[in-house]
Design an enzyme around this catalytic site. Sequence first.
Site, PDB file in Angstrom:
ATOM      1  N   CYS A 120     -14.145  37.309   9.749  1.00 24.94           N
ATOM      2  CA  CYS A 120     -14.462  38.201   9.757  1.00 24.94           C
ATOM      3  C   CYS A 120     -16.456  38.134   8.794  1.00 24.94           C
ATOM      4  O   CYS A 120     -17.205  39.416   9.355  1.00 24.94           O
ATOM      5  CB  CYS A 120     -14.082  38.889   8.101  1.00 24.94           C
ATOM      6  SG  CYS A 120     -12.137  39.566   9.964  1.00 24.94           S
ATOM      7  N   HIS A 262     -17.808  45.271   6.251  1.00 23.56           N
ATOM      8  CA  HIS A 262     -16.889  45.179   7.053  1.00 23.56           C
ATOM      9  C   HIS A 262     -15.819  45.674   6.905  1.00 23.56           C
ATOM     10  O   HIS A 262     -15.489  46.145   5.502  1.00 23.56           O
ATOM     11  CB  HIS A 262     -16.625  43.482   6.410  1.00 23.56           C
ATOM     12  CG  HIS A 262     -15.062  42.767   7.555  1.00 23.56           C
ATOM     13  ND1 HIS A 262     -14.777  42.947   8.473  1.00 23.56           N
ATOM     14  CD2 HIS A 262     -14.154  42.390   7.016  1.00 23.56           C
ATOM     15  CE1 HIS A 262     -13.556  42.189   8.656  1.00 23.56           C
ATOM     16  NE2 HIS A 262     -12.917  42.565   8.074  1.00 23.56           N
ATOM     17  N   ASN A 292      -9.555  46.616  11.215  1.00 21.52           N
ATOM     18  CA  ASN A 292     -10.049  45.870  10.971  1.00 21.52           C
ATOM     19  C   ASN A 292     -10.182  44.767  12.442  1.00 21.52           C
ATOM     20  O   ASN A 292      -9.568  44.928  12.943  1.00 21.52           O
ATOM     21  CB  ASN A 292      -9.677  45.044   9.992  1.00 21.52           C
ATOM     22  CG  ASN A 292     -10.596  43.958   9.554  1.00 21.52           C
ATOM     23  OD1 ASN A 292     -11.321  43.652  10.057  1.00 21.52           O
ATOM     24  ND2 ASN A 292      -9.188  43.189   8.881  1.00 21.52           N
TER      25      ASN A 292
HETATM   26  O1  UT7 Z   1     -10.985  41.002   7.038  1.00 26.74           O
HETATM   27  C1  UT7 Z   1     -11.246  39.969   6.387  1.00 26.74           C
HETATM   28  C2  UT7 Z   1     -10.322  40.335   4.423  1.00 26.74           C
HETATM   29  N1  UT7 Z   1      -9.487  41.340   4.597  1.00 26.74           N
HETATM   30  C3  UT7 Z   1      -9.044  41.722   3.374  1.00 26.74           C
HETATM   31  O2  UT7 Z   1      -9.571  42.259   2.964  1.00 26.74           O
HETATM   32  C4  UT7 Z   1      -7.660  42.242   3.744  1.00 26.74           C
HETATM   33  C5  UT7 Z   1      -6.822  42.590   2.089  1.00 26.74           C
HETATM   34  N2  UT7 Z   1      -6.021  43.560   2.043  1.00 26.74           N
HETATM   35  C6  UT7 Z   1      -5.138  44.639   2.443  1.00 26.74           C
HETATM   36  O3  UT7 Z   1      -6.134  45.516   3.321  1.00 26.74           O
HETATM   37  C7  UT7 Z   1      -4.170  44.926   1.912  1.00 26.74           C
HETATM   38  O4  UT7 Z   1      -3.889  43.977   0.820  1.00 26.74           O
HETATM   39  C8  UT7 Z   1      -3.076  45.674   2.667  1.00 26.74           C
HETATM   40  C9  UT7 Z   1      -3.609  46.428   3.369  1.00 26.74           C
HETATM   41  C10 UT7 Z   1      -2.991  43.699   4.109  1.00 26.74           C
HETATM   42  C11 UT7 Z   1      -1.764  45.356   2.407  1.00 26.74           C
HETATM   43  O5  UT7 Z   1      -2.148  46.335   1.256  1.00 26.74           O
HETATM   44  P1  UT7 Z   1      -1.442  46.165  -0.063  1.00 26.74           P
HETATM   45  O6  UT7 Z   1      -1.603  48.107  -0.912  1.00 26.74           O
HETATM   46  O7  UT7 Z   1      -1.930  45.481  -0.815  1.00 26.74           O
HETATM   47  O8  UT7 Z   1       0.021  46.577  -0.363  1.00 26.74           O
HETATM   48  P2  UT7 Z   1       0.506  44.698  -0.198  1.00 26.74           P
HETATM   49  O9  UT7 Z   1       0.589  43.561  -0.018  1.00 26.74           O
HETATM   50  O10 UT7 Z   1       0.837  44.975  -2.384  1.00 26.74           O
HETATM   51  O11 UT7 Z   1       2.519  45.198  -0.369  1.00 26.74           O
HETATM   52  C12 UT7 Z   1       3.264  46.936  -1.137  1.00 26.74           C
HETATM   53  C13 UT7 Z   1       4.746  47.394  -0.765  1.00 26.74           C
HETATM   54  C14 UT7 Z   1       5.624  45.750  -0.220  1.00 26.74           C
HETATM   55  O12 UT7 Z   1       6.401  46.219  -0.713  1.00 26.74           O
HETATM   56  P3  UT7 Z   1       6.759  45.815  -1.963  1.00 26.74           P
HETATM   57  O13 UT7 Z   1       7.098  44.172  -2.161  1.00 26.74           O
HETATM   58  O14 UT7 Z   1       6.441  46.438  -3.333  1.00 26.74           O
HETATM   59  O15 UT7 Z   1       8.480  46.110  -1.712  1.00 26.74           O
HETATM   60  C15 UT7 Z   1       4.821  45.329   0.839  1.00 26.74           C
HETATM   61  O16 UT7 Z   1       6.461  44.449   1.671  1.00 26.74           O
HETATM   62  O17 UT7 Z   1       4.492  47.234   1.157  1.00 26.74           O
HETATM   63  C16 UT7 Z   1       4.868  46.591   1.759  1.00 26.74           C
HETATM   64  N3  UT7 Z   1       4.224  46.484   2.980  1.00 26.74           N
HETATM   65  C17 UT7 Z   1       4.904  47.293   3.919  1.00 26.74           C
HETATM   66  N4  UT7 Z   1       5.041  48.486   3.871  1.00 26.74           N
HETATM   67  C18 UT7 Z   1       5.473  50.008   4.648  1.00 26.74           C
HETATM   68  C19 UT7 Z   1       3.371  45.640   3.475  1.00 26.74           C
HETATM   69  N5  UT7 Z   1       2.800  46.524   4.791  1.00 26.74           N
HETATM   70  C20 UT7 Z   1       3.375  47.214   5.146  1.00 26.74           C
HETATM   71  C21 UT7 Z   1       3.088  47.988   5.855  1.00 26.74           C
HETATM   72  N6  UT7 Z   1       4.651  49.241   5.681  1.00 26.74           N
HETATM   73  N7  UT7 Z   1       2.834  48.349   7.217  1.00 26.74           N
END
Ligand code: UT7
Length: 353
Positions: A120, A262, A292
């Site tokens: 990215c 980005h 993204n």
């Molecule tokens: O482009 C290169 C660089 N990329 C980035 O900088 C991306 C960085 N990361 C992010 O943008 C975020 O971490 C994500 C959008 C990918 C994820 O968001 P988050 O707030 O960090 O969520 P999380 O991984 O902490 O997950 C929270 C919960 C989890 O459930 P539990 O374990 O709390 O029960 C996940 O399983 O949300 C769950 N989850 C979802 N729920 C509904 C993960 N994806 C989804 C989804 N819908 N699509």
Amino acid sequence: MSATSAGRPERAAVLCGTGGWLPRRKAGNDELADRLDTDDAWIRTRTGIRSRHFAAPEEATSDLAVEAGRRALANAGAETADAVVVATTTPDRTCPATAPLVAARLGLTGAAAFDVGAVCTGFVYALATGAGLITSGVASRVLVIGADVYSRIVDPEDRQNAVVFGDGAGAVVLRGGHASEPGAIGPFDLGSDGAHEDMITVAAGGSRLPADPARTSRAERHFVMRGKEVYRHAVARMAGSARTVLDHAGLGVEDVDRFVPHQANLRILRTVATDLGLPFDRCATHVETAGNTGAASIPLALADSHASRVLRPGDRVLLTAFGGGLTWGSCLLTWPSLPPTPEPSHHGEEPNP
Ligand code: UT7
């Protein structure tokens, strides 16, 4: 330690054209929620994304890159370029690079053409490379493209990544000019930390692990991102790189008219802006309607902000990216006066009035 361009030579690369292209198929959050265990509220709250565009099955990265490149050349009033640099993580094929095909399809056979891989951060690295070709006298006009079709490498059943990534391409044209001209690019800050290479990866398909379905798992053949950890690194590295490049230019955050980061996630952009002390209304966002788009995200955000006249001639613009590798990078430029262009999602022939 990171690479920061020292001082600005008199001869500079000057941005003189912009263009973007999003594939026609738009997918809203509800469409994804129909087939994945997710919902519109989660996606909007956690990422800010409302919709993204997906390439058609027969469309590859080069197809999107050609569309964006054609628009950027037209915006620059240019028919030729002596180099084409394509930043991508999703090349048409492992071999050869995608850029020579893009150059040939744009009628630029004979131009130097090669790909840059920095995930990215790829566009900022490609911009530095294109600017270097100009300041070193190797090229006088360079087409720099960021293009990715993440929908080909993201597992459609992986709800975390399937909702975040979209497909697209953005491009700029650089020409030789003077460091004091509007459009002049620099300085740059570029960096990496390969100790964390497994945070964002497609494990199989390279020389380390061929993508043999009998010897690899489904996860190894798809894009995997450790979202939460990446989030923390993204905020720290983007803010750090932005500060470094501003320090290098002898400028402060208050001197930045437009921040074009980005487009990883709206929450990340807000956090970085807050960390920098930059009012969020100076931050260009495109992630809401494009997701993204990897290496395409900054040039798409530039094309979008130019088309909607959010970017005004004379604005001092700060670009900052972060991605797999890990890699990061920033650069400064002054926005030039360019003819109007259509928005990247506008597929008609005429620019918006
Ligand atoms: O482009 C290169 C660089 N990329 C980035 O900088 C991306 C960085 N990361 C992010 O943008 C975020 O971490 C994500 C959008 C990918 C994820 O968001 P988050 O707030 O960090 O969520 P999380 O991984 O902490 O997950 C929270 C919960 C989890 O459930 P539990 O374990 O709390 O029960 C996940 O399983 O949300 C769950 N989850 C979802 N729920 C509904 C993960 N994806 C989804 C989804 N819908 N699509």
